[in-house]
Design an enzyme around this catalytic site. Structure first.
Site, PDB file in Angstrom:
ATOM      1  CG  HIS A 245      62.172 -75.220   4.556  1.00 40.78           C
ATOM      2  ND1 HIS A 245      62.425 -75.973   5.681  1.00 40.78           N
ATOM      3  CD2 HIS A 245      62.615 -73.968   4.835  1.00 40.78           C
ATOM      4  CE1 HIS A 245      63.004 -75.210   6.593  1.00 40.78           C
ATOM      5  NE2 HIS A 245      63.135 -73.986   6.109  1.00 40.78           N
TER       6      HIS A 245
ATOM      7  CB  SER B 113      64.798 -65.034   5.642  1.00 38.11           C
ATOM      8  OG  SER B 113      63.770 -65.056   6.611  1.00 38.11           O
TER       9      SER B 113
ATOM     10  CB  SER C 204      68.962 -69.282   4.816  1.00 33.61           C
ATOM     11  OG  SER C 204      67.631 -68.984   5.112  1.00 33.61           O
TER      12      SER C 204
ATOM     13  CB  CYS D 242      66.546 -75.443   5.864  1.00 32.28           C
ATOM     14  SG  CYS D 242      66.402 -74.504   7.368  1.00 32.28           S
TER      15      CYS D 242
ATOM     16  CD  GLU E 252      70.526 -74.476   9.573  1.00 25.65           C
ATOM     17  OE1 GLU E 252      71.012 -73.355   9.789  1.00 25.65           O
ATOM     18  OE2 GLU E 252      69.506 -74.660   8.878  1.00 25.65           O
TER      19      GLU E 252
HETATM   20  P1  HMG Z   1      57.604 -60.770  13.282  1.00 20.81           P
HETATM   21  O1  HMG Z   1      58.187 -59.516  12.732  1.00 20.81           O
HETATM   22  O2  HMG Z   1      57.589 -60.941  14.752  1.00 20.81           O
HETATM   23  O3  HMG Z   1      56.122 -60.988  12.812  1.00 20.81           O
HETATM   24  O4  HMG Z   1      58.442 -61.979  12.679  1.00 20.81           O
HETATM   25  P2  HMG Z   1      55.240 -60.085  11.834  1.00 20.81           P
HETATM   26  O5  HMG Z   1      54.996 -58.772  12.448  1.00 20.81           O
HETATM   27  O6  HMG Z   1      55.787 -60.151  10.437  1.00 20.81           O
HETATM   28  O7  HMG Z   1      53.881 -60.921  11.902  1.00 20.81           O
HETATM   29  C1  HMG Z   1      53.839 -62.223  11.444  1.00 20.81           C
HETATM   30  C2  HMG Z   1      52.470 -62.459  10.865  1.00 20.81           C
HETATM   31  O8  HMG Z   1      51.505 -62.430  11.928  1.00 20.81           O
HETATM   32  C3  HMG Z   1      52.027 -61.384   9.863  1.00 20.81           C
HETATM   33  O9  HMG Z   1      51.280 -62.066   8.852  1.00 20.81           O
HETATM   34  C4  HMG Z   1      51.074 -60.529  10.691  1.00 20.81           C
HETATM   35  O10 HMG Z   1      50.111 -59.844   9.922  1.00 20.81           O
HETATM   36  C5  HMG Z   1      50.420 -61.580  11.561  1.00 20.81           C
HETATM   37  P3  HMG Z   1      51.775 -61.996   7.316  1.00 20.81           P
HETATM   38  O11 HMG Z   1      51.725 -60.575   6.924  1.00 20.81           O
HETATM   39  O12 HMG Z   1      53.208 -62.534   7.327  1.00 20.81           O
HETATM   40  O13 HMG Z   1      50.822 -62.891   6.603  1.00 20.81           O
HETATM   41  N1  HMG Z   1      49.820 -61.052  12.813  1.00 20.81           N
HETATM   42  C6  HMG Z   1      48.658 -61.488  13.309  1.00 20.81           C
HETATM   43  N2  HMG Z   1      47.775 -62.400  12.832  1.00 20.81           N
HETATM   44  C7  HMG Z   1      46.650 -62.637  13.595  1.00 20.81           C
HETATM   45  N3  HMG Z   1      46.383 -61.974  14.752  1.00 20.81           N
HETATM   46  C8  HMG Z   1      47.255 -61.040  15.237  1.00 20.81           C
HETATM   47  C9  HMG Z   1      48.456 -60.787  14.493  1.00 20.81           C
HETATM   48  N4  HMG Z   1      49.504 -59.952  14.684  1.00 20.81           N
HETATM   49  C10 HMG Z   1      50.347 -60.131  13.636  1.00 20.81           C
HETATM   50  N5  HMG Z   1      46.979 -60.421  16.393  1.00 20.81           N
HETATM   51  C11 HMG Z   1      59.223 -63.769  11.327  1.00 20.81           C
HETATM   52  C12 HMG Z   1      57.990 -63.074  11.913  1.00 20.81           C
HETATM   53  C13 HMG Z   1      58.782 -65.015  10.589  1.00 20.81           C
HETATM   54  C14 HMG Z   1      59.932 -62.825  10.373  1.00 20.81           C
HETATM   55  C15 HMG Z   1      60.168 -64.154  12.495  1.00 20.81           C
HETATM   56  O14 HMG Z   1      59.551 -65.115  13.296  1.00 20.81           O
HETATM   57  C16 HMG Z   1      61.516 -64.683  12.053  1.00 20.81           C
HETATM   58  O15 HMG Z   1      62.472 -63.933  11.852  1.00 20.81           O
HETATM   59  N6  HMG Z   1      61.673 -66.048  11.922  1.00 20.81           N
HETATM   60  C17 HMG Z   1      62.950 -66.662  11.562  1.00 20.81           C
HETATM   61  C18 HMG Z   1      63.291 -66.548  10.084  1.00 20.81           C
HETATM   62  C19 HMG Z   1      62.406 -67.417   9.207  1.00 20.81           C
HETATM   63  O16 HMG Z   1      61.790 -68.365   9.649  1.00 20.81           O
HETATM   64  N7  HMG Z   1      62.424 -67.155   7.882  1.00 20.81           N
HETATM   65  C20 HMG Z   1      61.637 -67.934   6.950  1.00 20.81           C
HETATM   66  C21 HMG Z   1      62.219 -67.957   5.545  1.00 20.81           C
HETATM   67  S1  HMG Z   1      63.940 -68.395   5.534  1.00 20.81           S
HETATM   68  C22 HMG Z   1      63.926 -70.128   5.755  1.00 20.81           C
HETATM   69  O17 HMG Z   1      62.930 -70.755   5.627  1.00 20.81           O
HETATM   70  C23 HMG Z   1      65.223 -70.771   6.128  1.00 20.81           C
HETATM   71  C24 HMG Z   1      65.360 -71.126   7.585  1.00 20.81           C
HETATM   72  O18 HMG Z   1      64.590 -72.271   7.892  1.00 20.81           O
HETATM   73  C25 HMG Z   1      66.831 -71.324   7.966  1.00 20.81           C
HETATM   74  C26 HMG Z   1      67.700 -72.227   7.115  1.00 20.81           C
HETATM   75  O19 HMG Z   1      67.580 -72.352   5.904  1.00 20.81           O
HETATM   76  O20 HMG Z   1      68.603 -72.788   7.734  1.00 20.81           O
HETATM   77  C27 HMG Z   1      64.858 -70.023   8.493  1.00 20.81           C
END
Ligand code: HMG
Length: 394
Positions: free
Chosen positions: A233, A201, A308, A111, A79
């Site tokens: 994945h 996502s 996605s 992906c 992609e």
């Molecule tokens: P965010 O909003 O910065 O993070 O984004 P958050 O506030 O949701 O925190 C993440 C986790 O860290 C949470 O845990 C927190 O509690 C924890 P969870 O509730 O998820 O279990 N946390 C801590 N833990 C320990 N000590 C601390 C602490 N503080 C917080 N001090 C997000 C996170 C993944 C959303 C962001 O990085 C993002 O947007 N990533 C890109 C999108 C993505 O990867 N999506 C995944 C599903 S879609 C997919 O897989 C397809 C893809 O590969 C693309 C394709 O298909 O081409 C993306």
């Protein structure tokens, strides 16, 4: 007739950023990245690498006997392509001096593109058992500096040779896909980073896991006890933990413990490389084989692919006696330990210093790296590539 993966090659660029450094620079708690998201390092892509060179470098890591005159199809799943029209697969055929009597094309569906390629290759070999196919999942995950997804960036490619009587993993005829049009992550033409709703996502992915596993079990009567490992994945490794946790209520303790331990082994390389989009599921297969010395020939492995947009698919395979030798495990360790750690400023400079999209002539400065193939620049609108082996006369 048994058909499946005969060998795997992996490549990732020679630079990385430590995510504790990145957390400090972004004013976040390091534990959010290393525990909450589950990533330790992320690969940084130099201007000398694009999806063509990543793909060719991954195929270059395949065992010497795996690509021969039987090759009939070359597919790149990606992609992050660099041309709106021409397939990266054609450049791969040229760079690797492959037999030109092949069908070469790219597949795109976020992906999921690597899995689409793998399953198309499986069908191709079923129809032509004397042929083999090369499928390469190649991507650069870029979300932008200081963006929400930054910590989940990465880059790399996984090359899979598909054949009859494969020596690594026989694929079963049990693939089950689910497709639904959702706006969780997409990249409109001309944009260099995706439009992504990260939390949506994540919940969409889990929704697909629930739907696909439930239907797979009712259609194929499989149970968690049938699987030595479940691979997912991995856009970031916590996602795999979330997927397994979503399925856990229907598992007994022994299955849950085994699948948890094996998922941890399967997550090790992703923790160090990051999201490689199409290749991430196959990176976790490589990681399982490199990191878990308890899996055996005959073990059944389940694989969940998610792209996605979105498509989710679950399928399974059985490890074959020669599986540990069909990946250059020592070469992977060497490639990772030879990587150079960039500080955050250096990473930011590299991030913005890519060969710009468009068609103006440009030259990319040569740099020292472990890569055989690299981007040379663009001339007369077309990208051109260097082959270190050819230049050194090897
Ligand atoms: P965010 O909003 O910065 O993070 O984004 P958050 O506030 O949701 O925190 C993440 C986790 O860290 C949470 O845990 C927190 O509690 C924890 P969870 O509730 O998820 O279990 N946390 C801590 N833990 C320990 N000590 C601390 C602490 N503080 C917080 N001090 C997000 C996170 C993944 C959303 C962001 O990085 C993002 O947007 N990533 C890109 C999108 C993505 O990867 N999506 C995944 C599903 S879609 C997919 O897989 C397809 C893809 O590969 C693309 C394709 O298909 O081409 C993306």
């Amino acid at each position: 007739m048994d058909i499946g993966i005969d060998a795997i090659g992996l490549f990732t660029p020679h630079w990385y950023v430590d995510l504790v450094d990145l957390a400090h620079a972004r004013g976040d708690e390091p534990a959010k990245y290393t525990i909450g998201i589950g990533q330790d390092q992320m690969a940084v892509t130099p201007a000398t690498q694009d999806v063509v060179t990543l793909a060719a470098n991954a195929a270059n890591q395949l065992p010497a006997d795996s690509l021969d005159e039987r090759l009939g199809m070359v597919i790149v799943g990606s992609e992050s392509g660099v041309d709106e029209s021409k397939a990266a697969a054609i450049s791969v055929v040229k760079l690797l001096h492959l037999n030109p009597w092949v069908r070469a094309f790219d597949i795109k569906e976020a992906c999921y593109g690597g899995t689409a390629g793998l399953l198309a290759a499986r069908d191709f070999v079923a129809a032509h058992p004397d042929k083999t196919a090369l499928v390469i999942a190649s991507d650069i995950a870029r979300y932008g500096l200081a963006s929400g997804g930054e910590v989940t960036q990465g880059a790399g490619a996984v090359a899979l040779v598909v054949s009859a009587q494969p020596k690594l993993l026989v694929l079963h005829d049990d693939a089950l896909a689910y497709t639904e049009d959702i706006p969780d992550f997409f990249r409109p033409t001309g944009m260099t980073v995706p439009v992504v709703d990260g939390h949506y996502s994540t919940s969409a992915y889990l929704d697909f896991v629930g739907k696909v596993f439930a239907r797979h079990q009712s259609q194929y009567h499989d149970q968690y006890g049938d699987y030595a490992a479940l691979l997912f994945h991995l856009p970031f490794t916590k996602m795999g933990k979330k997927a397994l946790a979503a399925l856990a209520p229907a598992m007994n303790d022994a299955d849950h413990q085994r699948l948890t331990e094996r998922l941890a082994a399967a997550s090790q390389l992703s923790r160090r490389i990051g999201n490689i989009y199409t290749g991430s599921l196959y990176l976790s297969l490589v990681s399982l084989i490199c990191e878990d010395k308890t899996i055996r020939s005959g073990d059944r492995i389940g694989l969940f692919s998610y792209g996605s947009g979105a498509v989710g698919e679950f399928f399974s395979g059985t490890l074959q006696p020669d599986f540990p030798n069909r990946i250059d495990q020592a070469g992977i360790q060497q490639m990772l330990s030879a990587r150079v750690r960039l500080n955050v400023l250096e990473y930011e400079q590299v991030f913005t210093a890519q060969l710009p999209l468009g068609d103006a002539d440009a030259t990319v400065p040569v740099e020292e790296s472990t890569a055989r193939f690299s981007v040379g620049g663009r001339a007369n609108h077309a990208r051109w590539y260097r082959d270190q082996q050819q230049e050194k006369g090897v």
